[in-house]
Design a protein around this motif. Structure first.
Motif, PDB file in Angstrom:
ATOM      1  N   PHE A  78      -6.193 -14.155   6.435  1.00  0.00           N
ATOM      2  CA  PHE A  78      -5.021 -13.721   7.195  1.00  0.00           C
ATOM      3  C   PHE A  78      -4.925 -14.595   8.443  1.00  0.00           C
ATOM      4  N   PRO A 130       0.839  -1.198   0.000  1.00  0.00           N
ATOM      5  CA  PRO A 130       0.000   0.000   0.000  1.00  0.00           C
ATOM      6  C   PRO A 130       0.876   1.251   0.000  1.00  0.00           C
ATOM      7  N   PHE A 179      -0.254   4.353   4.970  1.00  0.00           N
ATOM      8  CA  PHE A 179      -0.210   3.087   5.704  1.00  0.00           C
ATOM      9  C   PHE A 179       0.504   3.252   7.050  1.00  0.00           C
ATOM     10  N   LEU A 180       1.665   3.885   7.018  1.00  0.00           N
ATOM     11  CA  LEU A 180       2.485   3.951   8.234  1.00  0.00           C
ATOM     12  C   LEU A 180       2.154   5.141   9.134  1.00  0.00           C
ATOM     13  N   LEU A 227      -4.609  -2.374   4.804  1.00  0.00           N
ATOM     14  CA  LEU A 227      -3.701  -3.373   4.228  1.00  0.00           C
ATOM     15  C   LEU A 227      -3.827  -3.428   2.705  1.00  0.00           C
ATOM     16  N   LEU A 230       2.893   3.969   1.337  1.00  0.00           N
ATOM     17  CA  LEU A 230       3.513   3.907   2.662  1.00  0.00           C
ATOM     18  C   LEU A 230       3.090   5.048   3.577  1.00  0.00           C
ATOM     19  N   ILE A 264      -2.373   2.501   9.602  1.00  0.00           N
ATOM     20  CA  ILE A 264      -2.674   1.171  10.155  1.00  0.00           C
ATOM     21  C   ILE A 264      -2.559   1.132  11.671  1.00  0.00           C
TER      22      ILE A 264
END
Lengths: 106, 822
Positions: B723, B29, B34-35, B178, B31, B41
């Motif tokens: 998952f 994804p 995402f981060l 994700l 970054l 996330i």
């Protein structure tokens, strides 16, 4: 002192505007302070700023569980994602500050 | 010069960082989003627990709605109108299951590629070929805009979208993070998509495909014997007045010559409907079944009706079910489970009655072999000597970024969608595509006050055909196999593909509701269903379907309910995980008899004889029996393998049980030993002996502990994206193939919701499901119910009349206010 102030700005900027605040603030800092040491200071501040948010997040819920779950899903050691979360803003901020400093010099 | 190079290097680093931060690269994804610790996330951690109190503003709401969550995170929704209660339900479901809502909807719509990319293209193509979303959209366009149903669909949609508008970045489900995607807005018609999905799951039977495969290998006559219209063991849903299951004296026709043309048809069918599931011999049976039963006052210890139900479906985390309680004073007070995305309670109870469903498994779809004008580029099809043009539907498949991945043109005849493969053109007629009445039925059922009202409400139900069981506080019990039953041309069933060139082969209408199989307050004092053939064909021989599941579970529950005793809710709860097995009773006896020679029993026979035929968690002999069953099926049905040695179809174990009564039938002969003609006992004893060797190879010596059932067969509840950290695997549960709580195959399906309701002065419900209310994998409510489910325990379902009654059990509250109050 500047280190801590910039770190606080990075944290607040991220909370308010998202990750894009990091290179913007670092760039502005580079323009203001010039190229000398601004890259390293901005990188450290970004690391500290995001680290502070992570620390606060850790007090709010099962961060360690998420870290290990993500590691398993992505097939990476848990620490890699943690390192990436620190390195990503540091690289962005460091490079943005250097570029900003270079613009001031010209 | 050196400084300039460093600057350029940093500039390049910055550009690369900005690009990686903003855009996904490969499977990664973006970054940055995402981060981001504040909104990415990691922020998901902050939404693992519901806040104590929130207030949100919802468009369309007339008056305030209060949602009070109990200690199992079940929302109790208190509203002033049914519409507002439905808005609250949409909001609550979205709050807990947003990603699941989108995933399920896209699976039906055939738009998974827009979420996960090209990897889902084949799945999407199948969904669109089957026209599920097309049919849902058509049904939606036919709903009167001023009708109650339209209002409920809109209200539910308002609730879902209101949650999406209000949720913080931390509350965006982490699956989106994700995948690097954003949630899609909800449309009212999506609720109909999910009802079509239910129809697909429960009425997409493989009767034609199985019979074609068998006919291709051993001829049509043998195929008819292996996959018959009538079950060889009769224990029907509609009581037939007999005191025990009846084994019919059926002689299986011997294997005949292969019919290659049937294999060509099979390929076309498989290209359309999906490949046949090839059983590995562990069970040879479907386990997407269900159980339900009820007793009237004459058979209950407390003198009132008791109802139990446990639908068997695929296990997923989050679960297919979501518990909710809707209260509108004077109009609605219903508790139960809803399918996320639908605006009603599907299975549950209100202040007057309780209901549950099992799948009927009737034949609700037929395939027609169409004659087309041009096999390579068909433009019309032949009907009664005339060429009729196909209707065309163009379907476009998009990537997450909106680029076109593929385009299909799907043809339709007057019967339904068409698929072509290997020069065969097959059209599909299927009740699931023929309108919908399920929503109106369920809304009526939720508000029904008696068995009669409940039965009347269910009359509009179309598909999938369900054995609806209901019991009320007056002590009435009733069951009816409800849904549309096509009337087919005389002397035909729908178990073979029809010739599409003649309209004489078209359906001629539907059976009237009054003729549906069912029973009200029978003399025996109880009713039960477990997906078996609904009516004894000696009472009514009209075609309803074929290849009915073996009635082992039905036999067991009837055996328990025929006991001369009065039952309690606790008895019913224990029956739901009863480890007894009529299947084992029949086959163990046969194995033991065949393995006992003049010198006494063989070693394998002695070991099997030690088994009490119960699939308890700690038993150490079921593993041997199940291997012996696999060997027995491999040897007996060796004629049903293709040239690669892969068995294409496996008849039901009830057919195998019938064959046990015919020790010299040609099916017992093993093809790989042409010089020997095997009999039943040869095959049984060889199977058991081989099973012992295999069990020792796989699990070790029987004295070493490796044969413990909980190590051999477990339940696995996987996350919807598989998952593993978000899944619950290797759960030791009581039950085996075709026990009341079935456990077979990969352990990925079974009792998806267990409920027992006592209809006394006050209605008291108990229930459990293998999951939890929250779809957030980090929430304590994500797997909250699994431990009790594994242990076979039910929990009391809280059924308060007012918000005030929730004072001591409330964990969190949400207040929804009309947007105009903002």
């Amino acid at each position: 002192m500047m280190f801590v102030v910039l770190a606080g700005a990075m944290a607040l900027g991220t909370a308010a505007f998202g990750w894009g605040a990091v290179p913007v603030l670092a760039f502005a800092y580079g323009v203001w302070r010039g190229p000398r040491k601004s890259g390293a200071l901005a990188a450290g501040s970004a690391l500290l700023g995001w680290g502070a948010i992570m620390l606060w997040t850790w007090t709010q819920g099962p961060l360690v569980d998420l870290l290990s779950a993500l590691g398993a899903i992505m097939g990476l050691p848990d620490v890699v994602l943690l390192l990436a979360t620190g390195l990503f803003p540091a690289l962005l901020a460091g490079s943005a500050a250097v570029v900003g400093g270079a613009i001031r010099r010209t | 010069m050196k400084a300039t190079a460093a600057t350029w290097g940093n500039a390049a680093l910055l550009v690369a960082g900005l690009y990686a931060g903003a855009r996904p690269i490969g499977p990664l994804p973006a970054l940055g989003t995402f981060l981001d610790p504040a909104g990415g996330i990691w922020a998901s951690v902050r939404s693992a627990t519901l806040p104590e109190d929130v207030t949100h503003y919802v468009p369309g709401l007339d008056t305030e709605v209060r949602i009070v969550y109990d200690d199992w995170r079940v929302p109790h929704i208190f509203a002033e109108s049914v519409e507002d209660a439905v808005r609250g339900l949409g909001y609550a479901v979205a709050r807990d299951r947003l990603f699941q809502l989108e995933l399920q909807t896209r699976a039906t719509a055939g738009t998974l590629t827009e979420l996960v990319g090209e990897v889902a293209l084949d799945v999407d193509r199948r969904s669109r070929r089957l026209a599920l979303a097309w049919a849902a959209e058509r049904d939606f366009s036919r709903i009167e805009p001023e009708s109650e149903i339209a209002a409920y669909l809109q209200a539910y949609s308002d609730g879902v979208n209101a949650w999406m508008a209000e949720m913080s970045p931390a509350e965006v489900p982490l699956e989106y993070r994700l995948l690097g995607r954003e949630p899609m807005a909800w449309q009212p018609q999506y609720s109909l998509y999910l009802l079509k999905q239910m129809g697909w799951t429960l009425s997409m039977l493989d009767t034609e495909r199985r019979k074609n495969a068998a006919a291709g290998l051993v001829g049509r006559e043998a195929a008819d014997g292996l996959f018959p219209v009538n079950s060889p063991i009769q224990e029907p849903i509609e009581p037939n007045g007999e005191g025990a299951a009846r084994f019919e004296a059926v002689v299986l026709p011997p294997p005949g010559d292969p019919v290659p043309a049937m294999m060509t048809q099979l390929e076309a069918m498989s290209a359309f409907l999906g490949p046949l599931e090839v059983h590995d011999g562990r069970s040879g049976e479907m386990v997407l079944g269900s159980n339900n039963w009820a007793v009237g006052p004459s058979r209950s210890a407390e003198g009132h009706a008791i109802l139990a139900g446990d639908p068997h479906l695929d296990f997923t985390l989050p679960s297919i079910w979501y518990e909710a309680h809707l209260v509108v004073p004077g109009e609605l007070d219903v508790y139960g489970v809803t399918i996320p995305g639908t605006p009603t309670i599907t299975i549950g109870f209100n202040r007057d009655l309780a209901w549950t469903f099992t799948n009927t498994g009737s034949d609700a779809m037929d395939l027609y072999r169409e004659t087309v004008d041009d096999v390579a580029a068909p433009g019309s099809y032949l009907l009664d000597g005339e060429w009729l043009p196909f209707d065309e539907r163009v379907e476009e498949y998009l990537s997450p970024r909106g680029s076109v991945l593929a385009v299909d043109t799907i043809l339709h005849t007057h019967r339904g969608p068409v698929s072509q493969s290997g020069g065969e053109h097959l059209s599909l007629r299927w009740t699931v595509l023929e309108g919908q009445g399920e929503l109106a039925a369920l809304m009526g059922v939720n508000q029904a006050g008696s068995v009669d009202e409940w039965m009347a409400a269910m009359e509009s139900w179309v598909a999938p055909t369900q054995n609806g069981l209901v019991a009320d506080r007056q002590g009435n019990i009733a069951i009816r196999a409800t849904g549309r039953y096509p009337i087919r041309p005389a002397r035909t069933g729908g178990d073979w593909a029809y010739d599409g060139a003649s309209s004489n082969n078209d359906w001629q209408g539907y059976r009237p509701v009054a003729s549906y199989p069912g029973s009200v307050n029978p003399a025996q004092g109880y009713l039960a269903s477990s997906n078996q053939q609904p009516v004894d064909p000696t009472i009514d021989d009209r075609y309803l379907g074929a290849n009915w599941p073996s009635p082992w579970r039905a036999m067991r529950i009837n055996e328990l309910l025929r006991q001369d005793s009065l039952f309690t809710a606790a008895d019913f709860a224990s029956f739901q995980t009863d480890p007894g097995s009529p299947r084992a009773d029949v086959f163990v006896s046969a194995f033991l008899e065949a393995s006992t020679g003049t010198d006494g029993p063989t070693e394998s026979g002695m070991l099997l004889a030690e088994w009490d035929r119960r699939y308890t968690v700690d038993n150490t002999r079921a593993a041997l029996f199940e291997r012996a069953m696999r060997e027995l099926q491999n040897r007996t049905w060796d004629e049903l393998t293709d040239s690669n040695g892969r068995r294409l179809v496996t008849p039901r174990t009830a057919i195998l049980a019938t064959l046990l009564r015919d020790p010299r039938n040609a099916w017992w002969d093993v093809r790989s030993t042409p010089d020997v003609v095997e009999t039943r006992d040869d095959v049984l004893s060889a199977s058991l002996a081989t099973a012992l060797e295999g069990a020792r190879d796989t699990y070790g010596h029987e004295s070493d502990g490796g044969w413990v059932w909980s190590r051999v067969a477990t339940a696995n509840v996987d996350h919807v994206l598989s998952f593993s950290p978000f899944s619950a695997r290797d759960l030791p549960i009581r039950g085996g193939p075709e026990t009341l709580s079935p456990n077979a195959g990969n352990g990925g399906n079974g009792a998806s919701w267990r409920m027992v309701v006592e209809l006394g002065e006050e209605v008291e419900g108990r229930g459990i499901y293998p999951g939890g209310q929250s779809g957030h994998p980090l929430s304590s409510a994500y797997k909250q119910q699994i431990e009790d489910w594994v242990g076979g325990r039910l929990r009391p379902l809280r059924f308060p009349r007012t918000v005030e009654e929730m004072a001591n059990i409330s964990r969190s509250r949400a207040t929804l206010r009309p947007e105009s109050h903002q």
